[in-house]
Write a protein that holds these residues in place. Sequence first.
Motif, PDB file in Angstrom:
ATOM      1  N   VAL A  43       0.865  -1.179   0.000  1.00 53.35           N
ATOM      2  CA  VAL A  43       0.000   0.000   0.000  1.00 53.35           C
ATOM      3  C   VAL A  43       0.901   1.228   0.000  1.00 53.35           C
ATOM      4  CG1 VAL A  43      -1.722   1.304   1.326  1.00 53.35           C
ATOM      5  CG2 VAL A  43      -1.841  -1.186   1.256  1.00 53.35           C
ATOM      6  N   VAL A  44       0.508   2.272  -0.753  1.00 53.02           N
ATOM      7  CA  VAL A  44       1.251   3.533  -0.744  1.00 53.02           C
ATOM      8  C   VAL A  44       0.332   4.655  -0.287  1.00 53.02           C
ATOM      9  CG1 VAL A  44       2.926   2.850  -2.500  1.00 53.02           C
ATOM     10  CG2 VAL A  44       0.800   3.969  -3.210  1.00 53.02           C
ATOM     11  N   PHE A  45       0.928   5.639   0.374  1.00 57.35           N
ATOM     12  CA  PHE A  45       0.219   6.833   0.847  1.00 57.35           C
ATOM     13  C   PHE A  45       0.713   8.017   0.032  1.00 57.35           C
ATOM     14  CE2 PHE A  45       0.359  10.547   3.808  1.00 57.35           C
ATOM     15  CZ  PHE A  45      -1.000  10.742   3.941  1.00 57.35           C
ATOM     16  N   VAL A  46      -0.197   8.635  -0.731  1.00 55.73           N
ATOM     17  CA  VAL A  46       0.168   9.726  -1.623  1.00 55.73           C
ATOM     18  C   VAL A  46      -0.868  10.834  -1.523  1.00 55.73           C
ATOM     19  CG1 VAL A  46       0.621  10.408  -4.008  1.00 55.73           C
ATOM     20  CG2 VAL A  46       1.277   8.119  -3.240  1.00 55.73           C
ATOM     21  N   ASN A  47      -0.433  12.028  -1.111  1.00 53.60           N
ATOM     22  CA  ASN A  47      -1.292  13.218  -1.088  1.00 53.60           C
ATOM     23  C   ASN A  47      -2.618  12.980  -0.369  1.00 53.60           C
ATOM     24  OD1 ASN A  47       0.646  14.650  -2.604  1.00 53.60           O
ATOM     25  ND2 ASN A  47      -0.218  13.923  -4.534  1.00 53.60           N
ATOM     26  N   GLY A  48      -2.555  12.301   0.754  1.00 55.04           N
ATOM     27  CA  GLY A  48      -3.741  12.110   1.579  1.00 55.04           C
ATOM     28  C   GLY A  48      -4.578  10.895   1.250  1.00 55.04           C
ATOM     29  N   LEU A  55      -4.682   6.523   0.232  1.00 60.14           N
ATOM     30  CA  LEU A  55      -4.048   5.211   0.261  1.00 60.14           C
ATOM     31  C   LEU A  55      -4.431   4.445  -1.003  1.00 60.14           C
ATOM     32  CD1 LEU A  55      -4.895   4.314   3.955  1.00 60.14           C
ATOM     33  CD2 LEU A  55      -2.597   4.812   3.085  1.00 60.14           C
ATOM     34  N   TYR A  56      -3.439   3.842  -1.649  1.00 63.12           N
ATOM     35  CA  TYR A  56      -3.669   3.038  -2.844  1.00 63.12           C
ATOM     36  C   TYR A  56      -3.089   1.645  -2.612  1.00 63.12           C
ATOM     37  CZ  TYR A  56      -4.328   7.617  -5.083  1.00 63.12           C
ATOM     38  OH  TYR A  56      -4.755   8.877  -5.405  1.00 63.12           O
ATOM     39  N   GLY A  57      -3.863   0.623  -2.937  1.00 63.33           N
ATOM     40  CA  GLY A  57      -3.375  -0.742  -2.805  1.00 63.33           C
ATOM     41  C   GLY A  57      -4.449  -1.718  -3.238  1.00 63.33           C
ATOM     42  N   TYR A  58      -4.059  -2.970  -3.361  1.00 64.60           N
ATOM     43  CA  TYR A  58      -5.029  -3.996  -3.744  1.00 64.60           C
ATOM     44  C   TYR A  58      -5.779  -4.484  -2.517  1.00 64.60           C
ATOM     45  CZ  TYR A  58      -3.369  -4.364  -8.523  1.00 64.60           C
ATOM     46  OH  TYR A  58      -3.062  -4.095  -9.835  1.00 64.60           O
ATOM     47  N   SER A  59      -7.094  -4.452  -2.604  1.00 63.76           N
ATOM     48  CA  SER A  59      -7.924  -5.122  -1.613  1.00 63.76           C
ATOM     49  C   SER A  59      -8.252  -6.479  -2.201  1.00 63.76           C
ATOM     50  CB  SER A  59      -9.198  -4.325  -1.327  1.00 63.76           C
ATOM     51  OG  SER A  59      -9.935  -4.931  -0.280  1.00 63.76           O
ATOM     52  N   ALA A  94      -8.083  -8.757  -4.821  1.00 64.92           N
ATOM     53  CA  ALA A  94      -7.710  -8.640  -6.230  1.00 64.92           C
ATOM     54  C   ALA A  94      -8.145  -7.328  -6.868  1.00 64.92           C
ATOM     55  CB  ALA A  94      -8.312  -9.813  -7.016  1.00 64.92           C
ATOM     56  N   ILE A  95      -8.653  -6.379  -6.072  1.00 61.98           N
ATOM     57  CA  ILE A  95      -9.214  -5.141  -6.618  1.00 61.98           C
ATOM     58  C   ILE A  95      -8.352  -3.946  -6.217  1.00 61.98           C
ATOM     59  CG2 ILE A  95     -11.256  -3.689  -6.793  1.00 61.98           C
ATOM     60  CD1 ILE A  95     -11.686  -6.523  -7.816  1.00 61.98           C
ATOM     61  N   LEU A  96      -7.815  -3.225  -7.202  1.00 68.30           N
ATOM     62  CA  LEU A  96      -7.063  -2.012  -6.911  1.00 68.30           C
ATOM     63  C   LEU A  96      -8.020  -0.977  -6.328  1.00 68.30           C
ATOM     64  CD1 LEU A  96      -4.287  -0.665  -7.071  1.00 68.30           C
ATOM     65  CD2 LEU A  96      -4.901   0.163  -9.345  1.00 68.30           C
ATOM     66  N   THR A  97      -7.627  -0.378  -5.187  1.00 65.43           N
ATOM     67  CA  THR A  97      -8.536   0.446  -4.399  1.00 65.43           C
ATOM     68  C   THR A  97      -7.857   1.739  -3.975  1.00 65.43           C
ATOM     69  OG1 THR A  97      -9.635  -1.533  -3.545  1.00 65.43           O
ATOM     70  CG2 THR A  97      -9.950   0.496  -2.293  1.00 65.43           C
ATOM     71  N   CYS A  98      -8.629   2.814  -3.962  1.00 67.03           N
ATOM     72  CA  CYS A  98      -8.179   4.103  -3.437  1.00 67.03           C
ATOM     73  C   CYS A  98      -9.070   4.481  -2.267  1.00 67.03           C
ATOM     74  CB  CYS A  98      -8.241   5.175  -4.521  1.00 67.03           C
ATOM     75  SG  CYS A  98      -7.909   6.859  -3.922  1.00 67.03           S
ATOM     76  N   LEU A  99      -8.429   4.747  -1.110  1.00 69.16           N
ATOM     77  CA  LEU A  99      -9.155   5.200   0.077  1.00 69.16           C
ATOM     78  C   LEU A  99      -8.686   6.584   0.474  1.00 69.16           C
ATOM     79  CD1 LEU A  99      -9.029   2.234   2.667  1.00 69.16           C
ATOM     80  CD2 LEU A  99     -10.753   2.668   0.931  1.00 69.16           C
ATOM     81  N   GLU A 100      -9.590   7.391   0.973  1.00 69.98           N
ATOM     82  CA  GLU A 100      -9.194   8.612   1.663  1.00 69.98           C
ATOM     83  C   GLU A 100      -8.576   8.186   2.991  1.00 69.98           C
ATOM     84  OE1 GLU A 100     -11.143  12.931   2.428  1.00 69.98           O
ATOM     85  OE2 GLU A 100     -12.284  11.221   3.189  1.00 69.98           O
ATOM     86  N   ALA A 101      -7.318   8.547   3.211  1.00 74.55           N
ATOM     87  CA  ALA A 101      -6.611   8.019   4.369  1.00 74.55           C
ATOM     88  C   ALA A 101      -7.227   8.469   5.690  1.00 74.55           C
ATOM     89  CB  ALA A 101      -5.143   8.439   4.316  1.00 74.55           C
ATOM     90  N   ALA A 102      -7.673   9.705   5.769  1.00 72.55           N
ATOM     91  CA  ALA A 102      -8.165  10.241   7.033  1.00 72.55           C
ATOM     92  C   ALA A 102      -9.454   9.574   7.494  1.00 72.55           C
ATOM     93  CB  ALA A 102      -8.375  11.753   6.918  1.00 72.55           C
ATOM     94  N   THR A 103     -10.265   9.117   6.544  1.00 73.30           N
ATOM     95  CA  THR A 103     -11.595   8.603   6.886  1.00 73.30           C
ATOM     96  C   THR A 103     -11.813   7.144   6.529  1.00 73.30           C
ATOM     97  OG1 THR A 103     -12.534   9.218   4.739  1.00 73.30           O
ATOM     98  CG2 THR A 103     -12.546  10.907   6.485  1.00 73.30           C
ATOM     99  N   GLY A 104     -10.994   6.602   5.617  1.00 74.78           N
ATOM    100  CA  GLY A 104     -11.206   5.247   5.123  1.00 74.78           C
ATOM    101  C   GLY A 104     -12.276   5.152   4.057  1.00 74.78           C
TER     102      GLY A 104
END
Length: 409
Positions: A304-309, A311-315, A317-327
């Motif tokens: 998982v990488v944290f970029v500009n607030g 989180l990006y990573g595979y959940s 088998a699905i590539l996913t983007c989360l807002e880090a502060a809230t999920g």
Amino acid sequence: MNRFVRGAILLAAAVASGAAAGTDWPQWRGPNRDGVSAETGLLKQWPPGGPPVVWTATGLGNGYGSVAVQGDRVFVQGTAGASSAVFCLKRQDGGKVWSRALGRSLDQDKGGGPRGTPTVDGDVLFALSEAGDLACLRVSDGGVVWARNILADFDGRNPTWLISESPLVDGAHVVVTPGGRGAGLVALDRKTGKTVWTTKDLSETAGYSSVIAADIQGVRTLITLTSASAVGVRASDGKLMWRYDKAANDTANITTPVLAGSRVFVTSAYNTGGALLQLRAENGGVRADEVYFTRDLMNHHGGVVFVNGYLYGYSNAILTCLEAATGKVQWRDRSVGKGSLTYADGRLYVLGESDTVGLVDASPAGYVERGRFQIADQGWPSWAHPVVAGGRLYLRNQGVIAVHDVSAR
């Protein structure tokens, strides 16, 4: 010759070989162990068929570890006959410089060979084999400075799918996870390999994660996932400061923790999930408080990488983007299939375990793909994480490394 002088010589050689200053990737997940590259000037869109190949190296045996790139050299772990080994290659063309056996290689039903990535620190590197053989080697010729076996020395037990961590160099110490009684984590003297401390109050067996370090309001903290929990250990003396088990499973905890300021995100798969923890210094230690727990990012082993607030990573088998502060989920996409990723210059470099490589915008606005291509199947899943360094994309797949030019020049 001290390591700083040696580093200057290596840098000069790197410039001579075409590698610009500040473009090294000296350890697992890069300079800051976060999977994020500071490079710019990279292709924003790939041509059909993918970016051009600069060189290919073969004959590296078995293994799932990624590459370390430092100065004019590339380092990777693999196998040579019945031995687990470290290989040193020329950064310019992939030619072999030296190799060094660490000890016997182990096989496993998911593939044999080492899983870790060498950690380069000045004129030496540290490598840990799948059998627990830890060695400090000279960068110049692979000569052994010191070596020991962390399972034998600390009464550890090799996990089912074999040791997979990459050693952490933290100042004068090398930190690894034997998972022994009173030695869940240990710190060794960087120069001699002698034991500095062990975690007397942490005896959990090792997971498959690698340790990261963070300064939390003046308290140096080591964070990892064991077989049972996420833990925070004081770097000065090995004291266990906090433990969090909600984001761990009892099968395989693999993903390296991800720092997000004074917070850390920990995650695992097997129907578990991830959590953002707030870290606070308190009475000479650090406490960890759950900000949220989510089942929307169950990362297996692709990172998982944290970029500009975000989180990006595979959940799974699905590539996913989360807002880090809230999920909060921003988007999900099947992309190139389950895989691993790294970040550079506004893009995610994704490698599917079925040998598809993709370039994806790192933006919460939505999934936008900027190209993809195939690499050759080597008979096992493509689990080694991609690396971007010096305008080049390094893709390791078992005994082969392919290097592509991704610079925009």
